[in-house]
Design a protein around this motif. Structure first.
Motif, PDB file in Angstrom:
ATOM      1  N   GLU A 299      24.858  88.442  -9.490  1.00  0.00           N
ATOM      2  CA  GLU A 299      24.562  89.845  -9.811  1.00  0.00           C
ATOM      3  C   GLU A 299      25.336  90.774  -8.881  1.00  0.00           C
ATOM      4  N   GLN A 300      25.367  90.413  -7.609  1.00  0.00           N
ATOM      5  CA  GLN A 300      26.107  91.237  -6.654  1.00  0.00           C
ATOM      6  C   GLN A 300      27.595  91.245  -6.983  1.00  0.00           C
ATOM      7  N   ILE A 301      28.103  90.087  -7.371  1.00  0.00           N
ATOM      8  CA  ILE A 301      29.523  90.003  -7.710  1.00  0.00           C
ATOM      9  C   ILE A 301      29.821  90.864  -8.944  1.00  0.00           C
ATOM     10  N   ASP A 302      28.956  90.781  -9.954  1.00  0.00           N
ATOM     11  CA  ASP A 302      29.130  91.633 -11.125  1.00  0.00           C
ATOM     12  C   ASP A 302      29.148  93.102 -10.733  1.00  0.00           C
ATOM     13  N   GLY A 303      28.237  93.458  -9.820  1.00  0.00           N
ATOM     14  CA  GLY A 303      28.176  94.843  -9.367  1.00  0.00           C
ATOM     15  C   GLY A 303      29.454  95.262  -8.672  1.00  0.00           C
ATOM     16  N   LEU A 304      29.957  94.396  -7.809  1.00  0.00           N
ATOM     17  CA  LEU A 304      31.198  94.688  -7.089  1.00  0.00           C
ATOM     18  C   LEU A 304      32.381  94.804  -8.042  1.00  0.00           C
ATOM     19  N   MET A 305      32.433  93.872  -8.989  1.00  0.00           N
ATOM     20  CA  MET A 305      33.539  93.871  -9.946  1.00  0.00           C
ATOM     21  C   MET A 305      33.555  95.148 -10.758  1.00  0.00           C
ATOM     22  N   SER A 306      32.364  95.595 -11.195  1.00  0.00           N
ATOM     23  CA  SER A 306      32.344  96.813 -12.002  1.00  0.00           C
ATOM     24  C   SER A 306      32.673  98.023 -11.135  1.00  0.00           C
ATOM     25  N   LEU A 307      32.334  97.962  -9.846  1.00  0.00           N
ATOM     26  CA  LEU A 307      32.695  99.035  -8.922  1.00  0.00           C
ATOM     27  C   LEU A 307      34.201  99.215  -8.837  1.00  0.00           C
ATOM     28  N   ILE A 308      34.930  98.111  -8.797  1.00  0.00           N
ATOM     29  CA  ILE A 308      36.382  98.220  -8.678  1.00  0.00           C
ATOM     30  C   ILE A 308      37.058  98.170 -10.034  1.00  0.00           C
ATOM     31  N   GLY A 309      36.272  98.293 -11.082  1.00  0.00           N
ATOM     32  CA  GLY A 309      36.853  98.482 -12.409  1.00  0.00           C
ATOM     33  C   GLY A 309      37.312  97.218 -13.095  1.00  0.00           C
ATOM     34  N   ILE A 310      36.792  96.088 -12.670  1.00  0.00           N
ATOM     35  CA  ILE A 310      37.168  94.844 -13.321  1.00  0.00           C
ATOM     36  C   ILE A 310      36.015  94.365 -14.186  1.00  0.00           C
ATOM     37  N   THR A 311      36.301  94.096 -15.432  1.00  0.00           N
ATOM     38  CA  THR A 311      35.280  93.500 -16.281  1.00  0.00           C
ATOM     39  C   THR A 311      35.665  92.064 -16.537  1.00  0.00           C
TER      40      THR A 311
END
Ligand SMILES: [Zn+2]
Length: 80
Positions: free
Chosen positions: A6-18
């Motif tokens: 979940e944290q990784i998903d959050g980080l990824m969406s923060l930097i614009g990566i889906t």
């Protein structure tokens, strides 16, 4: 240090990566030869390889791999 997914998903969406639509470098390099061949021979780029094209516009490292590969393929011919 480790993250939950979940944290990784959050980080990824923060930097614009889906994760669904973006390739990582390994996946890109896995398909880059196929993509280069399509480019060289003027074949239609399948939808699956559009992600490779997209990755190459974002990732300098993979773009360099791709450029090297294109050089080799061009020097081998016979694609005119
Ligand atoms: Zn890459």
């Amino acid at each position: 240090m480790s993250f939950t997914s979940e944290q990784i998903d959050g980080l990824m969406s923060l930097i614009g990566i889906t994760r669904e639509s973006e390739l990582n470098c390994n996946e890109c390099l896995h398909h880059v030869a196929e993509f280069a061949e399509c480019e060289l021979t003027g074949k239609h780029i399948p939808e699956a390889l559009e992600a490779v094209r997209h990755h190459l516009t974002l990732c300098l490292e993979c773009k360099e791999e791709y450029d090297e590969l294109m050089k080799v393929l061009r020097s081998m011919g016979p694609a005119a």
